[in-house]
Design a protein around this motif. Structure first.
Motif, PDB file in Angstrom:
ATOM      1  N   VAL A   1     -32.442  23.385  39.934  1.00  0.00           N
ATOM      2  CA  VAL A   1     -32.093  24.319  38.750  1.00  0.00           C
ATOM      3  C   VAL A   1     -32.721  26.270  39.040  1.00  0.00           C
ATOM      4  CG1 VAL A   1     -31.379  23.121  37.546  1.00  0.00           C
ATOM      5  CG2 VAL A   1     -33.436  23.737  37.238  1.00  0.00           C
TER       6      VAL A   1
ATOM      7  N   GLN B   1     -28.890  26.619  33.935  1.00  0.00           N
ATOM      8  CA  GLN B   1     -30.293  26.030  34.536  1.00  0.00           C
ATOM      9  C   GLN B   1     -29.412  24.477  33.120  1.00  0.00           C
ATOM     10  OE1 GLN B   1     -34.089  27.394  34.450  1.00  0.00           O
ATOM     11  NE2 GLN B   1     -33.621  28.322  36.067  1.00  0.00           N
TER      12      GLN B   1
ATOM     13  N   SER C   1     -39.851  20.429  41.536  1.00  0.00           N
ATOM     14  CA  SER C   1     -39.737  22.326  40.932  1.00  0.00           C
ATOM     15  C   SER C   1     -41.558  22.136  40.497  1.00  0.00           C
ATOM     16  CB  SER C   1     -39.551  21.865  39.202  1.00  0.00           C
ATOM     17  OG  SER C   1     -38.829  22.998  38.567  1.00  0.00           O
TER      18      SER C   1
END
Lengths: 301, 334
Positions: free
Chosen positions: B192, B200, B222
């Motif tokens: 995202v 997102q 992430s």
């Protein structure tokens, strides 16, 4: 299976439509395209539209030699562009010459495209030492004039259609290899190639289905220019007497054929084949330029 | 905990930057070796249980994406092993990497480059499954439609090209492509990070829904702690190629042990914290070409003592730590 086929048909139809609209924005390119179509028509139908078969030595009459344009010869018809030293009708010889020149140009262009495309693509995909070796050979070759290479090769291989095409392919594939190598190396590092590797898909599918279609556009431009350049190269070789035998003259051989009479006032023997050659090459290049212009990705912005 | 689906055992990845031709000739003639080695991932040991989502967190350049690519078989480990239920995911065949399994699939960060621009969505999604005979060529179209519906796209969009979709939709297509391979493990590399914030949330919710429906096992990479907290069961914090802290998500966010984890949590801008009230992690991430000796974090660590620059801490559980942590603070002091 039908879905896949439908998709492909649809893709090409919409893309060709867009392409054509943008191409037609240039009137010069349109005219050049019309000229090319006419030349191809002449080349294909030369045996049916020529007043004379210039290859049939039995039909040539030495009394007809070097007749100026517009003269009526022993055959009873007007030699619109005159005749050459062997009594050949120049218009017919140019029609047949176009046929040979185009055939050689297209064949050399197509084979050089396939060869150059394959090795450029493999070099970009493999990387490392394979890429270094292949591309250094290509660079080495590009640093030599193509005409020199073609001259040496035709001298070694001898006369004949296939020998000539081979020489032209060897002299020209490097341009295709370098062009597609540049495009493919840029595409190679994109994530969709990595995604295909991660699926995993085998190398030949990644190469042919992903890397090749995305690297192709710049090659189309090079291909048109290289066909023109192959025709010019062939004319040069024939002019120097290394091309096809004089009994089946291409445009270059026709120009060479009249060269000795140029200063004695019989200009037409050399000049008219030359004009035909120039028109052909310029038209192909104009079309190629417009294709390059349309395919330029920065153009739309 | 159930049986491990993915086991990473002391895996490392080193990239050797090739020397120039001149340097190589000089080296062959007795000159110095000028190749440089980047230690992208060093000695990572980690297991992912079936049905579990493990978050990998760290700054850019900490090796989390490299580790993700190793798990999905794009890079073979330089040493150590990565295996899915006992089967290695990749091996070196000569100089080439051979991915051994279709059971690990990956979703890339940038959906604008991870989809082939000249291929329709239907072909993009069905190419892998048809090639590996997971679906028949005749059933491919229905399968594509199923997959697209599953990721929240209209099945009729399958004849479009990627450029006709927005970023969020493209990421859904990328997820559909991965799911179509019926993977046992999904590696999501910053899925995202390149999307708008509102999008997102949609893609994260999609991921959570899919996880619930399909019982997905996943490694979620992430740099965004908020995102990882939202989706992961466990979190591994990476710094300069090593895992420095590994713990269950809730205790980790409640009481982070490693100074780096604390610094990361403190550096997240919070609503209502007022202006100028957030602290950045001091200093720059060191070069992986030449990692500092001892604990790699010691040049930036506020608690660093003499021991930190000499002895490398090992990952283990300490008193009152949420999980395992590689820090001398919990292992006899600095």
């Amino acid at each position: 299976m039908s879905l896949v086929e439908d998709i492909q048909v649809e893709t090409w139809r919409t893309r060709l439509g867009d392409f054509w609209r943008e191409f037609a924005e240039s009137k010069v390119a349109l005219v050049a395209l019309v000229v090319i179509v006419a030349i191809v028509f002449i080349a294909v139908f030369a045996p049916w539209i020529s007043p004379q078969n210039p290859y049939d030595l039995a039909r040539l009459d030495l009394f007809d030699s070097r007749l100026p344009p517009g003269t009526v010869g022993s055959g009873g018809y007007v030699h619109i562009l005159g005749t050459d030293a062997a009594g050949r009708d120049l218009l017919s010889a140019i029609f047949y010459g176009l046929r040979i020149s185009l055939l050689i140009g297209l064949m050399a262009g197509a084979f050089a495209l396939v060869l150059g495309m394959s090795i450029g693509l493999v070099a970009a995909y493999k990387g490392g030492r394979v890429e270094a070796i292949i591309m250094r050979i290509v660079d080495l070759q590009l640093s030599m004039p193509a005409i020199l290479l073609a001259l040496v090769l035709t001298a070694m291989l001898g006369q004949g259609l296939w020998q000539l095409v081979t020489a032209l392919v060897v002299a020209q594939y490097a341009y295709f290899a370098r062009t597609i190598h540049g495009a493919a190396s840029a595409e190679r590092d994109k994530d969709y190639i990595e995604a295909a590797i991660a699926t995993p898909l085998p190398a030949h599918i990644i190469l042919l289905r992903h890397l090749l279609p995305n690297s192709l556009p710049p090659l189309i431009v090079v291909a048109t220019v290289q066909v023109a350049s192959a025709i010019a190269l062939e004319a040069t070789l024939s002019f120097l007497g290394l091309g096809l035998p004089l009994t089946e003259p291409s445009l270059g051989a026709l120009i060479a054929n009249g060269f000795q009479y140029l200063l004695s006032g019989r200009f037409w023997i050399s000049v008219y084949p030359g004009v035909a050659l120039v028109i052909t090459i310029v038209s192909i290049n104009l079309v190629g330029d417009q294709v390059r212009h349309v395919l330029n990705p920065r153009r739309g912005q | 905990m159930t049986k491990a689906m993915l086991s990473i055992d002391n895996a490392a990845k080193r990239f050797v930057t090739p020397a120039s031709m001149g340097d190589r000739i000089a080296h062959a003639l007795g000159g110095p070796d000028r190749t440089q080695t980047v230690h992208a991932v060093t000695d990572v040991t980690l297991t992912v249980a079936k049905g579990e989502v493990v978050g990998l967190v760290g700054e850019s350049g900490c090796g989390k994406s490299t580790l993700g690519r190793m798990i999905s078989g794009i890079y073979a480990p330089s040493s150590g092993a990565i295996a899915l239920e006992g089967t290695p995911v990749a091996k070196m065949a000569g100089k080439r990497i051979q991915k051994l399994t279709t059971r690990v699939q990956m979703v890339h960060q940038d959906p604008f480059s991870s989809l082939d621009p000249r291929m329709r969505v239907a072909n993009t999604v069905s190419e892998g499954p048809v090639h590996h005979q997971l679906v028949s060529a005749a059933g491919a179209d229905d399968n594509v439609a199923d997959m697209l519906v599953r990721v929240g796209l209209d099945a009729s969009t399958r004849r479009r090209f990627p450029h006709q979709f927005s970023g969020g939709q493209r990421q859904r297509i990328a997820i559909a492509r991965a799911l179509a391979m019926q993977p046992d493990l999904l590696v999501l590399d910053e899925p995202v990070a390149s999307l708008d914030v509102s999008i997102q949330a949609q893609v994260l919710n999609l991921f959570l829904d899919l996880r619930q429906q399909l019982g997905l096992t996943a490694v979620f990479i992430s740099h965004d702690l908020g995102v990882v907290r939202h989706v992961s069961d466990r979190v591994a914090i990476m710094y300069l190629g090593r895992v420095v802290e590994l713990a269950d998500t809730v205790p980790l966010f409640d009481r982070p042990a490693h100074p780096y984890t604390r610094a990361l949590l403190d550096s997240v801008p919070k609503l209502g914290a007022g202006r100028g009230a957030f602290s950045a992690v001091a200093g720059e991430i060191p070069s992986p070409l030449n990692p500092p000796p001892g604990c790699a974090f010691h040049p930036r660590c506020p608690f660093a003592g003499p021991r930190c620059s000499v002895e490398r801490p090992i990952l283990k559980a300490g008193d009152n730590t949420p999980g395992t942590v590689a820090c001398h603070l919990y292992d006899g002091g600095t």
